[in-house]
Write a protein that holds these residues in place. Structure first.
Motif, PDB file in Angstrom:
ATOM      1  N   GLN A 125       0.325  14.582  -7.329  1.00 11.70           N
ATOM      2  CA  GLN A 125      -0.469  13.347  -7.412  1.00 11.70           C
ATOM      3  C   GLN A 125      -0.231  12.704  -5.858  1.00 11.70           C
ATOM      4  N   GLY A 126      -1.064  12.237  -5.337  1.00 11.38           N
ATOM      5  CA  GLY A 126      -1.165  11.429  -4.047  1.00 11.38           C
ATOM      6  C   GLY A 126      -1.604   9.901  -4.181  1.00 11.38           C
ATOM      7  N   PHE A 127      -1.852   9.557  -3.058  1.00 15.68           N
ATOM      8  CA  PHE A 127      -2.265   8.006  -2.895  1.00 15.68           C
ATOM      9  C   PHE A 127      -3.353   8.113  -1.757  1.00 15.68           C
ATOM     10  N   MET A 128      -4.373   7.373  -2.155  1.00 20.99           N
ATOM     11  CA  MET A 128      -5.342   6.823  -1.035  1.00 20.99           C
ATOM     12  C   MET A 128      -5.301   5.408  -0.640  1.00 20.99           C
ATOM     13  N   VAL A 129      -5.466   5.141   0.575  1.00 21.22           N
ATOM     14  CA  VAL A 129      -5.474   3.536   1.056  1.00 21.22           C
ATOM     15  C   VAL A 129      -6.607   3.643   2.039  1.00 21.22           C
ATOM     16  N   PRO A 130      -7.174   2.255   2.052  1.00 22.72           N
ATOM     17  CA  PRO A 130      -8.104   1.996   3.415  1.00 22.72           C
ATOM     18  C   PRO A 130      -7.163   2.111   4.545  1.00 22.72           C
ATOM     19  N   LYS A 131      -7.566   2.789   5.611  1.00 25.55           N
ATOM     20  CA  LYS A 131      -7.003   2.690   7.007  1.00 25.55           C
ATOM     21  C   LYS A 131      -6.692   1.157   7.345  1.00 25.55           C
ATOM     22  N   SER A 132      -7.600   0.250   7.062  1.00 25.38           N
ATOM     23  CA  SER A 132      -7.290  -1.164   7.346  1.00 25.38           C
ATOM     24  C   SER A 132      -5.858  -1.788   6.707  1.00 25.38           C
ATOM     25  N   LEU A 133      -5.541  -0.975   5.644  1.00 23.95           N
ATOM     26  CA  LEU A 133      -4.352  -1.559   5.140  1.00 23.95           C
ATOM     27  C   LEU A 133      -3.135  -1.373   5.951  1.00 23.95           C
ATOM     28  N   GLY A 134      -3.106  -0.344   6.879  1.00 27.09           N
ATOM     29  CA  GLY A 134      -2.311  -0.186   7.885  1.00 27.09           C
ATOM     30  C   GLY A 134      -0.832   0.389   7.385  1.00 27.09           C
ATOM     31  N   VAL A 135      -0.723   1.016   6.610  1.00 34.60           N
ATOM     32  CA  VAL A 135       0.412   1.698   5.826  1.00 34.60           C
ATOM     33  C   VAL A 135       0.159   3.338   6.085  1.00 34.60           C
ATOM     34  N   SER A 137       2.776   5.336   4.833  1.00 36.71           N
ATOM     35  CA  SER A 137       3.594   6.004   3.795  1.00 36.71           C
ATOM     36  C   SER A 137       3.620   5.149   2.428  1.00 36.71           C
ATOM     37  N   ALA A 138       3.598   5.932   1.262  1.00 37.55           N
ATOM     38  CA  ALA A 138       3.759   5.173   0.147  1.00 37.55           C
ATOM     39  C   ALA A 138       4.935   4.423  -0.072  1.00 37.55           C
ATOM     40  N   ARG A 163       9.919   2.804  -9.114  1.00 35.15           N
ATOM     41  CA  ARG A 163      11.229   2.512  -9.676  1.00 35.15           C
ATOM     42  C   ARG A 163      12.466   3.122  -8.599  1.00 35.15           C
ATOM     43  N   SER A 164      12.203   4.702  -8.473  1.00 32.93           N
ATOM     44  CA  SER A 164      13.043   5.149  -7.702  1.00 32.93           C
ATOM     45  C   SER A 164      13.059   4.674  -6.417  1.00 32.93           C
ATOM     46  N   ASN A 165      12.148   4.039  -5.790  1.00 37.24           N
ATOM     47  CA  ASN A 165      12.377   3.506  -4.489  1.00 37.24           C
ATOM     48  C   ASN A 165      12.441   2.101  -4.445  1.00 37.24           C
ATOM     49  N   ASN A 166      12.705   1.486  -5.541  1.00 35.98           N
ATOM     50  CA  ASN A 166      13.098   0.243  -5.608  1.00 35.98           C
ATOM     51  C   ASN A 166      11.950  -0.809  -4.998  1.00 35.98           C
ATOM     52  N   ILE A 167      10.903  -0.363  -5.403  1.00 32.05           N
ATOM     53  CA  ILE A 167       9.628  -1.417  -5.140  1.00 32.05           C
ATOM     54  C   ILE A 167       8.697  -1.526  -6.172  1.00 32.05           C
ATOM     55  N   SER A 168       7.801  -2.541  -6.231  1.00 30.39           N
ATOM     56  CA  SER A 168       6.979  -2.888  -7.310  1.00 30.39           C
ATOM     57  C   SER A 168       5.489  -2.822  -7.018  1.00 30.39           C
ATOM     58  N   TYR A 169       4.697  -2.524  -8.163  1.00 28.37           N
ATOM     59  CA  TYR A 169       3.278  -2.558  -8.009  1.00 28.37           C
ATOM     60  C   TYR A 169       2.650  -3.328  -9.177  1.00 28.37           C
ATOM     61  N   GLU A 170       1.464  -3.647  -9.001  1.00 27.81           N
ATOM     62  CA  GLU A 170       0.295  -4.200 -10.117  1.00 27.81           C
ATOM     63  C   GLU A 170      -0.612  -3.289 -10.595  1.00 27.81           C
ATOM     64  N   PRO A 171      -0.417  -2.561 -11.480  1.00 26.95           N
ATOM     65  CA  PRO A 171      -1.520  -1.377 -12.201  1.00 26.95           C
ATOM     66  C   PRO A 171      -2.735  -2.261 -12.376  1.00 26.95           C
ATOM     67  N   VAL A 172      -3.844  -1.507 -12.080  1.00 30.11           N
ATOM     68  CA  VAL A 172      -5.260  -1.887 -12.361  1.00 30.11           C
ATOM     69  C   VAL A 172      -5.852  -0.589 -13.095  1.00 30.11           C
ATOM     70  N   PRO A 173      -5.858  -0.731 -14.336  1.00 33.02           N
ATOM     71  CA  PRO A 173      -6.373   0.220 -15.355  1.00 33.02           C
ATOM     72  C   PRO A 173      -7.730   0.697 -15.297  1.00 33.02           C
ATOM     73  N   ILE A 174      -7.759   1.931 -15.086  1.00 34.02           N
ATOM     74  CA  ILE A 174      -9.508   2.278 -15.214  1.00 34.02           C
ATOM     75  C   ILE A 174      -9.497   3.640 -16.097  1.00 34.02           C
ATOM     76  N   VAL A 213      -7.620   7.017   4.079  1.00 35.17           N
ATOM     77  CA  VAL A 213      -6.469   7.984   4.586  1.00 35.17           C
ATOM     78  C   VAL A 213      -5.862   8.619   3.106  1.00 35.17           C
ATOM     79  N   LEU A 214      -5.409   9.687   3.126  1.00 32.83           N
ATOM     80  CA  LEU A 214      -4.606  10.293   1.995  1.00 32.83           C
ATOM     81  C   LEU A 214      -3.190  10.105   2.780  1.00 32.83           C
ATOM     82  N   LEU A 215      -2.227   9.440   1.764  1.00 36.43           N
ATOM     83  CA  LEU A 215      -0.661   9.186   2.356  1.00 36.43           C
ATOM     84  C   LEU A 215      -0.129  10.672   2.315  1.00 36.43           C
ATOM     85  N   PRO A 216       1.194  10.894   3.097  1.00 38.39           N
ATOM     86  CA  PRO A 216       1.549  12.047   3.053  1.00 38.39           C
ATOM     87  C   PRO A 216       2.522  12.568   1.704  1.00 38.39           C
TER      88      PRO A 216
END
Length: 338
Positions: A125-135, A137-138, A163-174, A213-216
């Protein structure tokens, strides 16, 4: 597509046991057609082309099985399924097999009573973000909105990672990849997460793929493969060894270009057994001697199928990586044909 209701694990397992008892290979032969469950549309893996013909890496597995059993790679009814409906479709007998970028897990095997017959793509499993988000790393995604397909392993993986990285998110279910693509491009979510191969396939369809971009980080093991119902071992053997035939063909140097010549007989006994010029492997499966010959001719060996649909010379541009043959440092390995 037939409407598939969403059922609990116990009910799905019960349906699977009943459908398996009927003998799937006899049903497929009597029907003259293979009902194969696929995704609702993921370019490179399973999607209709401009002429409405289904094409893709997973589609090729369905066609190989149809060729082996029915002698016709086109004798397939492709049944689109979502992450939620796929297991009910298989358990109820609506489809004979799934070839639908589905992860082999303990609970799906043991609790839902499905038989994963092999792995045709080692993913994660990976992550894709717009380059404009400026990140880059996940781990920088604290507070992000994330598009995620329901009824998939990605939901739990995502929760575990944040949870293991002590960060939060808001899911958008599709529910489907098409919906995810639409929501992501509309800005309804900051991030799209699914199998890395699926992200690459999705990005390839964008008008401006380089803007994303696909994050590493790869945060999970996702061994993807075809599956059938528990308890129908004869049918499971046919689907398993059809996949193995495609994998072994590449290892043994059998290609679309030379298969007819090799089928006349070679100095390699395993090639001869595989292609039916000696031995009785087909008979052991309840098929004729040319079953594997037809399966391989349907779309080529595993390497040819990979290169045509998702390889580095396609818009998706996936390297073989873990999906290289074991002789080339990958994980791809078929048991011997003997």
């Amino acid at each position: 597509m037939k409407k598939s209701v969403i059922l609990g694990a116990a009910t799905i397992a019960g349906l699977a046991a009943g459908a398996a008892a009927a003998g799937t290979m006899d049903d497929v032969k009597a029907r003259g057609k293979l009902n194969c469950g696929v995704t609702t549309g993921l370019v490179g893996f399973a999607a209709p082309d401009a002429n409405g013909e289904w094409q893709g890496f997973d589609v090729a597995v369905c066609r190989a099985v149809a060729a082996a059993v029915l002698g016709d790679a086109n004798a397939v009814e492709f049944v689109p399924t979502t992450g939620k409906t796929r297991f009910t479709a298989l358990a109820s007998g609506e489809v004979d097999m799934l070839a639908r970028n589905t992860t082999w897990t303990f609970s799906r095997d043991v609790d839902l009573k499905f038989e994963f017959v092999g792995i045709n793509y080692y993913d994660g499993q990976g992550f894709m973000v717009p380059k404009s988000l400026g990140v880059s790393s996940a781990k920088e995604l604290d507070g992000a909105t994330v598009c995620i397909q329901t009824g998939t392993t990605t939901e739990l993986n995502l929760a575990d990672f944040f949870r293991s990285n002590n960060i939060s998110y808001e899911p958008v279910p599709i529910e489907t990849n098409a919906e995810a693509q639409q929501q992501y491009l509309a800005g309804a979510c900051d991030v799209y997460t699914t199998d890395a191969s699926g992200l690459a396939a999705t990005r390839a369809t964008f008008e401006n793929p380089n803007d994303h971009v696909l994050l590493p980080e790869i945060i999970s093991k996702e061994p993807l493969g075809p599956l059938v119902r528990h308890g129908d071992n004869e049918w499971g053997d046919v689907v398993r060894w059809t996949l193995n035939a495609l994998i072994s063909a590449e290892e043994l140097g059998i290609t679309s270009a030379n298969i007819d010549e090799m089928a006349q007989g070679t100095e390699n006994p395993e090639i001869n057994r595989l292609l039916g010029s000696e031995g009785t492997l087909g008979e052991m499966l309840g098929l004729d001697a040319q079953w594997a010959l037809r399966a391989i001719k349907a779309g080529g060996n595993y390497g040819e199928v990979f290169a045509k649909n998702i390889g580095e010379d396609t818009p998706i541009g996936l390297a073989r990586g873990l999906n290289a043959q074991w002789t080339d440092g990958g994980l791809l390995y078929s048991p011997p044909f003997r």
